[in-house]
Structure formats: C-alpha cells, structure tokens
Design a protein around this motif. Structure first.
Motif, mmCIF file in Angstrom:
data_model
loop_
_atom_site.group_PDB
_atom_site.id
_atom_site.type_symbol
_atom_site.label_atom_id
_atom_site.label_comp_id
_atom_site.label_asym_id
_atom_site.label_seq_id
_atom_site.Cartn_x
_atom_site.Cartn_y
_atom_site.Cartn_z
ATOM 1 N N TYR A 127 48.064 45.704 49.920
ATOM 2 C CA TYR A 127 46.613 45.913 49.888
ATOM 3 C C TYR A 127 46.174 46.419 48.520
ATOM 4 N N LEU A 128 46.939 47.331 47.938
ATOM 5 C CA LEU A 128 46.607 47.863 46.620
ATOM 6 C C LEU A 128 46.626 46.774 45.563
ATOM 7 N N THR A 129 47.685 45.965 45.567
ATOM 8 C CA THR A 129 47.763 44.911 44.557
ATOM 9 C C THR A 129 46.718 43.829 44.791
ATOM 10 N N GLN A 130 46.382 43.560 46.054
ATOM 11 C CA GLN A 130 45.342 42.568 46.337
ATOM 12 C C GLN A 130 43.973 43.082 45.879
ATOM 13 N N GLN A 131 43.708 44.356 46.093
ATOM 14 C CA GLN A 131 42.424 44.926 45.684
ATOM 15 C C GLN A 131 42.299 45.002 44.163
ATOM 16 N N SER A 163 41.527 41.551 38.397
ATOM 17 C CA SER A 163 42.499 42.044 37.434
ATOM 18 C C SER A 163 41.818 42.408 36.109
ATOM 19 N N MET A 164 40.868 41.591 35.675
ATOM 20 C CA MET A 164 40.111 41.917 34.462
ATOM 21 C C MET A 164 39.289 43.186 34.661
ATOM 22 N N PHE A 165 38.698 43.338 35.832
ATOM 23 C CA PHE A 165 37.909 44.530 36.109
ATOM 24 C C PHE A 165 38.792 45.780 36.116
ATOM 25 N N THR A 166 39.984 45.662 36.685
ATOM 26 C CA THR A 166 40.911 46.794 36.688
ATOM 27 C C THR A 166 41.343 47.135 35.270
ATOM 28 N N MET A 167 41.645 46.135 34.470
ATOM 29 C CA MET A 167 42.022 46.378 33.079
ATOM 30 C C MET A 167 40.868 47.007 32.286
ATOM 31 N N PHE A 168 39.652 46.532 32.522
ATOM 32 C CA PHE A 168 38.495 47.103 31.834
ATOM 33 C C PHE A 168 38.301 48.561 32.226
ATOM 34 N N ARG A 169 38.493 48.870 33.513
ATOM 35 C CA ARG A 169 38.395 50.271 33.950
ATOM 36 C C ARG A 169 39.475 51.110 33.290
ATOM 37 N N CYS A 170 40.664 50.549 33.102
ATOM 38 C CA CYS A 170 41.728 51.295 32.439
ATOM 39 C C CYS A 170 41.400 51.556 30.974
ATOM 40 N N PHE A 171 40.720 50.624 30.332
ATOM 41 C CA PHE A 171 40.334 50.816 28.933
ATOM 42 C C PHE A 171 39.221 51.846 28.780
ATOM 43 N N THR A 172 38.289 51.888 29.717
ATOM 44 C CA THR A 172 37.080 52.679 29.523
ATOM 45 C C THR A 172 37.013 53.958 30.340
ATOM 46 N N ASP A 173 37.333 53.881 31.623
ATOM 47 C CA ASP A 173 37.056 55.006 32.518
ATOM 48 C C ASP A 173 38.303 55.765 32.919
ATOM 49 N N GLY A 174 39.431 55.200 32.784
ATOM 50 C CA GLY A 174 40.668 55.782 33.287
ATOM 51 C C GLY A 174 41.236 54.863 34.339
ATOM 52 N N CYS A 175 42.525 54.818 34.406
ATOM 53 C CA CYS A 175 43.200 53.892 35.306
ATOM 54 C C CYS A 175 43.271 54.486 36.708
ATOM 55 N N SER A 176 42.362 54.073 37.548
ATOM 56 C CA SER A 176 42.384 54.551 38.928
ATOM 57 C C SER A 176 42.315 53.361 39.872
ATOM 58 N N ALA A 177 42.892 53.559 41.050
ATOM 59 C CA ALA A 177 42.873 52.516 42.077
ATOM 60 C C ALA A 177 41.495 52.508 42.729
ATOM 61 N N PHE A 178 41.309 51.602 43.669
ATOM 62 C CA PHE A 178 40.017 51.461 44.332
ATOM 63 C C PHE A 178 39.631 52.701 45.123
ATOM 64 N N ASP A 179 40.621 53.504 45.536
ATOM 65 C CA ASP A 179 40.321 54.710 46.298
ATOM 66 C C ASP A 179 40.240 55.963 45.432
ATOM 67 N N GLY A 180 40.354 55.818 44.117
ATOM 68 C CA GLY A 180 40.205 56.939 43.199
ATOM 69 C C GLY A 180 41.507 57.592 42.786
ATOM 70 N N THR A 181 42.602 57.207 43.373
ATOM 71 C CA THR A 181 43.890 57.779 42.994
ATOM 72 C C THR A 181 44.417 57.086 41.745
ATOM 73 N N PRO A 182 45.261 57.766 40.973
ATOM 74 C CA PRO A 182 45.772 57.154 39.737
ATOM 75 C C PRO A 182 46.595 55.903 40.018
ATOM 76 N N LEU A 183 46.279 54.853 39.315
ATOM 77 C CA LEU A 183 46.956 53.575 39.508
ATOM 78 C C LEU A 183 48.409 53.632 39.037
ATOM 79 N N GLN A 184 48.684 54.441 38.017
ATOM 80 C CA GLN A 184 50.038 54.550 37.500
ATOM 81 C C GLN A 184 50.998 55.090 38.553
ATOM 82 N N VAL A 185 50.539 56.029 39.361
ATOM 83 C CA VAL A 185 51.399 56.613 40.393
ATOM 84 C C VAL A 185 51.769 55.562 41.432
ATOM 85 N N HIS A 186 50.804 54.766 41.853
ATOM 86 C CA HIS A 186 51.069 53.715 42.834
ATOM 87 C C HIS A 186 52.028 52.667 42.278
ATOM 88 N N LEU A 187 51.772 52.221 41.065
ATOM 89 C CA LEU A 187 52.611 51.167 40.487
ATOM 90 C C LEU A 187 54.019 51.655 40.197
#
Length: 94
Positions: A44-48, A56-80
């Motif tokens: 579900y995380l990877t699909q979202q 994927s572009m939106f997630t990368m853009f969020r990582c460049f600008t706002d911080g890398c977080s998953a759709f639920d607000g948790t850090p994406l690095q921890v999940h990956l």
C-alpha cells in the motif's frame, strides 16, 4: 524582464526533467525489488507513493521541497529502510 523569465522557465524545465528521471528510476527499482510476498502495508505504501509516474514525481518533489514523508506523515526513509534493508540506507546516505 524577459531574460529573467527565460531563466525561470529553464529552471522549471530542469527541475521537472530531473524529477521525472529520478521518479522513473525510483519507481522501477522499488517495483523490481519488492517481492510478491511483501506485507500488505508495504504494498500500500509503495502504491500510494510510487504507484505511477505522476505519484512518483510528486513524492520526489515533496522530498526536494517539504521533506520526505509518506502519505500518512511518517518519514518515508524509515518505511523504505524497513522493507529494503541496509542497501537502501547506504544508497540514501551516499
């Protein structure tokens, strides 16, 4: 005025092209490495976050600008790193 606008347009084109290439690379790697017997939460995380080129572009853009977080607000690095192990952490740090 037009010289500044021309530079701004090229900066946006460069940002979009870099984001596109990085999003394609990340999406391809994540979908190739993720095994079929992965937990439902990981799928579900990877699909979202990386389910399509646009997401994927939106997630990368969020990582460049706002911080890398998953759709639920948790850090994406921890999940990956939990799903892909030390290889991801080494690649992320480097």
């Amino acid at each position: 005025v037009f010289a500044g606008l021309r530079i701004l347009v090229w900066a946006i084109v460069l940002l979009l092209s870099f984001t596109y290439v990085l999003a394609l690379l990340t999406m391809t790697i994540i979908h190739d490495i993720l095994p079929d017997d992965t937990e439902q939460d990981a799928k579900y995380l990877t699909q979202q976050s990386f389910g399509s080129v646009i997401w994927s572009m939106f997630t990368m853009f969020r990582c460049f600008t706002d911080g890398c977080s998953a759709f639920d607000g948790t850090p994406l690095q921890v999940h990956l790193s939990a799903y892909f192990g030390e290889f991801f952490m080494v690649a992320y740090v480097v």
